[in-house]
Write a protein that holds these residues in place. Structure first.
Motif, PDB file in Angstrom:
ATOM      1  N   GLN A   1       0.848  -1.212   0.000  1.00  0.00           N
ATOM      2  CA  GLN A   1       0.000   0.000   0.000  1.00  0.00           C
ATOM      3  C   GLN A   1       0.878   1.255   0.000  1.00  0.00           C
ATOM      4  O   GLN A   1       0.601   2.215  -0.717  1.00  0.00           O
ATOM      5  N   ASN A   2       1.948   1.227   0.797  1.00  0.00           N
ATOM      6  CA  ASN A   2       2.874   2.372   0.812  1.00  0.00           C
ATOM      7  C   ASN A   2       3.493   2.588  -0.568  1.00  0.00           C
ATOM      8  O   ASN A   2       3.586   3.718  -1.049  1.00  0.00           O
ATOM      9  N   LEU A   3       3.918   1.481  -1.187  1.00  0.00           N
ATOM     10  CA  LEU A   3       4.511   1.606  -2.528  1.00  0.00           C
ATOM     11  C   LEU A   3       3.467   2.124  -3.527  1.00  0.00           C
ATOM     12  O   LEU A   3       3.792   2.915  -4.414  1.00  0.00           O
ATOM     13  N   ALA A   4       2.237   1.669  -3.377  1.00  0.00           N
ATOM     14  CA  ALA A   4       1.179   2.095  -4.306  1.00  0.00           C
ATOM     15  C   ALA A   4       0.997   3.609  -4.243  1.00  0.00           C
ATOM     16  O   ALA A   4       0.828   4.280  -5.263  1.00  0.00           O
ATOM     17  N   VAL A   5       1.056   4.168  -3.040  1.00  0.00           N
ATOM     18  CA  VAL A   5       0.911   5.619  -2.876  1.00  0.00           C
ATOM     19  C   VAL A   5       2.139   6.326  -3.451  1.00  0.00           C
ATOM     20  O   VAL A   5       2.022   7.248  -4.272  1.00  0.00           O
ATOM     21  N   GLU A   6       3.309   5.882  -3.044  1.00  0.00           N
ATOM     22  CA  GLU A   6       4.544   6.568  -3.426  1.00  0.00           C
ATOM     23  C   GLU A   6       4.775   6.500  -4.942  1.00  0.00           C
ATOM     24  O   GLU A   6       5.078   7.506  -5.596  1.00  0.00           O
ATOM     25  N   LEU A   7       4.602   5.307  -5.520  1.00  0.00           N
ATOM     26  CA  LEU A   7       4.893   5.156  -6.957  1.00  0.00           C
ATOM     27  C   LEU A   7       3.852   5.874  -7.813  1.00  0.00           C
ATOM     28  O   LEU A   7       4.181   6.435  -8.864  1.00  0.00           O
ATOM     29  N   THR A   8       2.603   5.873  -7.367  1.00  0.00           N
ATOM     30  CA  THR A   8       1.577   6.599  -8.114  1.00  0.00           C
ATOM     31  C   THR A   8       1.885   8.092  -8.109  1.00  0.00           C
ATOM     32  O   THR A   8       1.803   8.770  -9.141  1.00  0.00           O
ATOM     33  N   SER A   9       2.259   8.598  -6.948  1.00  0.00           N
ATOM     34  CA  SER A   9       2.576  10.024  -6.826  1.00  0.00           C
ATOM     35  C   SER A   9       3.761  10.384  -7.735  1.00  0.00           C
ATOM     36  O   SER A   9       3.732  11.379  -8.472  1.00  0.00           O
ATOM     37  N   ARG A  10       4.796   9.517  -7.725  1.00  0.00           N
ATOM     38  CA  ARG A  10       5.968   9.788  -8.584  1.00  0.00           C
ATOM     39  C   ARG A  10       5.596   9.709 -10.061  1.00  0.00           C
ATOM     40  O   ARG A  10       6.047  10.525 -10.870  1.00  0.00           O
ATOM     41  N   ALA A  11       4.807   8.704 -10.421  1.00  0.00           N
ATOM     42  CA  ALA A  11       4.442   8.539 -11.840  1.00  0.00           C
ATOM     43  C   ALA A  11       3.624   9.742 -12.319  1.00  0.00           C
ATOM     44  O   ALA A  11       3.842  10.257 -13.423  1.00  0.00           O
ATOM     45  N   LEU A  12       2.708  10.209 -11.477  1.00  0.00           N
ATOM     46  CA  LEU A  12       1.878  11.355 -11.873  1.00  0.00           C
ATOM     47  C   LEU A  12       2.747  12.610 -12.041  1.00  0.00           C
ATOM     48  O   LEU A  12       2.583  13.369 -13.002  1.00  0.00           O
ATOM     49  N   GLY A  13       3.679  12.809 -11.111  1.00  0.00           N
ATOM     50  CA  GLY A  13       4.564  13.978 -11.184  1.00  0.00           C
ATOM     51  C   GLY A  13       5.395  13.964 -12.464  1.00  0.00           C
ATOM     52  O   GLY A  13       5.514  14.976 -13.166  1.00  0.00           O
ATOM     53  N   LYS A  14       5.935  12.787 -12.783  1.00  0.00           N
ATOM     54  CA  LYS A  14       6.777  12.656 -13.975  1.00  0.00           C
ATOM     55  C   LYS A  14       5.930  12.849 -15.244  1.00  0.00           C
ATOM     56  O   LYS A  14       6.354  13.509 -16.194  1.00  0.00           O
TER      57      LYS A  14
END
Ligand SMILES: Cc1cc2nc3c(=O)[nH]c(=O)nc-3n(C[C@H](O)[C@H](O)[C@H](O)COP(=O)(O)OP(=O)(O)OC[C@H]3O[C@@H](n4cnc5c(N)ncnc54)[C@H](O)[C@@H]3O)c2cc1C
Length: 291
Positions: free
Chosen positions: A267-280
């Motif tokens: 769940q932590n990775l899901a939040v962090e990676l989604t946030s990074r992917a959206l930013g990029k």
């Protein structure tokens, strides 16, 4: 280990392959063999017949059609990776492919094989879900098509019948200047991801998100489209705060746990990676629209 005994078939046309599938029970198609061969060697799969579809040349192509982009099931992952058309119209697939296994596995592995093997953490099914691709299937009984959302039946099992074969996929590419990103967390480069995230964004001249696709892999048996995240983005101006807040919706996903990671870790990775992917993706949309 060695594979169990099976009868090998080497059809030279789609019709011949479909005849073989229709007339033999407990048959498996052999595409790139990068997943099937290990499955045979470990005896997770014990088919009586293996139908090698590598001799069917007209199942390997990438073409632009009036309605979008069409890719044949036997197209090698390497051919997708170096396709100028995909680089221009679907760069998220290229970025994902760079994280699929290794060069030798991509030289043999096919898009159809990856979709049908349907590993929960595989990159290409995730991209297929992010793009809402349509999957085309044939058998001696006829042809049918289904959206990627309907393709997974359950864990590592596509919703196709034993006599059916995936022949191609197609999809409508996003607008020329769209933003994209594919990010994943794996223990080593080339390993299957523990969690992966894809983001596609269309952004207006004033920085507002007009269309969004956010998708996760590795969190459950099939790729997960994050509708809560997508809805939180559309109509709002892109910013690090918006992406972080929207991605927080993924903390509540029903994630799986296994020997690699717990539910909470995923769940932590899901939040962090989604946030990074959206930013990029947003950064790229802004760059691409200004160039
Ligand atoms: C060392 C190693 C590392 C890897 N790392 C990754 C990774 O990081 N990410 C990743 O996604 N994959 C990874 N893979 C798997 C690789 O991408 C495979 O290529 C892919 O999973 C299967 O594609 P294939 O063409 O080899 O299919 P095959 O192995 O030939 O077939 C896989 C399954 O799909 C069925 N099938 C194949 N084609 C069709 C069709 N057209 N219609 C119906 N059924 C069909 C087969 O019967 C079989 O059940 C790795 C493989 C290896 C060996």
């Amino acid at each position: 280990m060695k594979p169990p005994p099976f009868r090998y078939h080497d059809p030279r046309s789609l019709d011949e392959a479909l005849d073989l599938l229709a007339s033999h029970e407990n048959a498996k198609l052999l595409a790139g063999g990068q997943s099937l061969m290990p499955m045979l060697n470990m005896r997770f799969a014990q088919p009586d017949h293996v139908i090698d579809i590598n001799g069917i040349d007209d199942l390997a192509y990438i073409r632009e059609t009036a309605s979008g982009i069409e890719i044949g099931a036997m197209t090698r992952q390497h051919d997708l990776e170096v396709s100028q058309l995909l680089q221009r119209r679907c760069p998220v697939m290229i970025e994902a492919l760079h994280q699929v296994g290794h060069r030798p596995t991509r030289n043999r592995g096919t898009i159809g094989g990856s979709l049908c093997h349907l590993d929960p953490a595989a990159e290409l099914p995730l991209v297929a879900a992010a793009l809402d691709v349509t999957i085309h299937v044939k058998s001696r009984r006829g042809a049918r098509s289904m959206p990627m959302a309907a393709f997974p039946a359950f864990y590592m099992t596509p919703s196709i019948e034993p006599d059916e074969m995936v022949t191609s996929i197609d999809f409508q590419p996003w607008s020329e200047g769209h933003g994209y990103a594919f990010v994943e967390f794996a223990r080593r480069h080339g390993d299957f991801a523990i969690v992966a995230a894809a983001a596609l964004l269309e952004v207006s001249a004033d920085g507002a998100v007009t269309r969004a696709s956010a998708t996760l892999g590795g969190v459950g048996p099939a790729p997960l489209r994050c509708e809560g995240v997508e809805n939180a983005l559309v109509g709002n101006r892109g910013s690090a705060t918006l992406f972080r807040e929207a991605a927080e919706a993924n903390r509540a996903i029903d994630a799986m746990d296994d020997v690699h990671a717990s539910v909470v870790y995923r769940q932590n990775l899901a939040v962090e990676l989604t946030s990074r992917a959206l930013g990029k993706a947003f950064e790229r949309a802004s760059e691409r629209s200004s160039s």
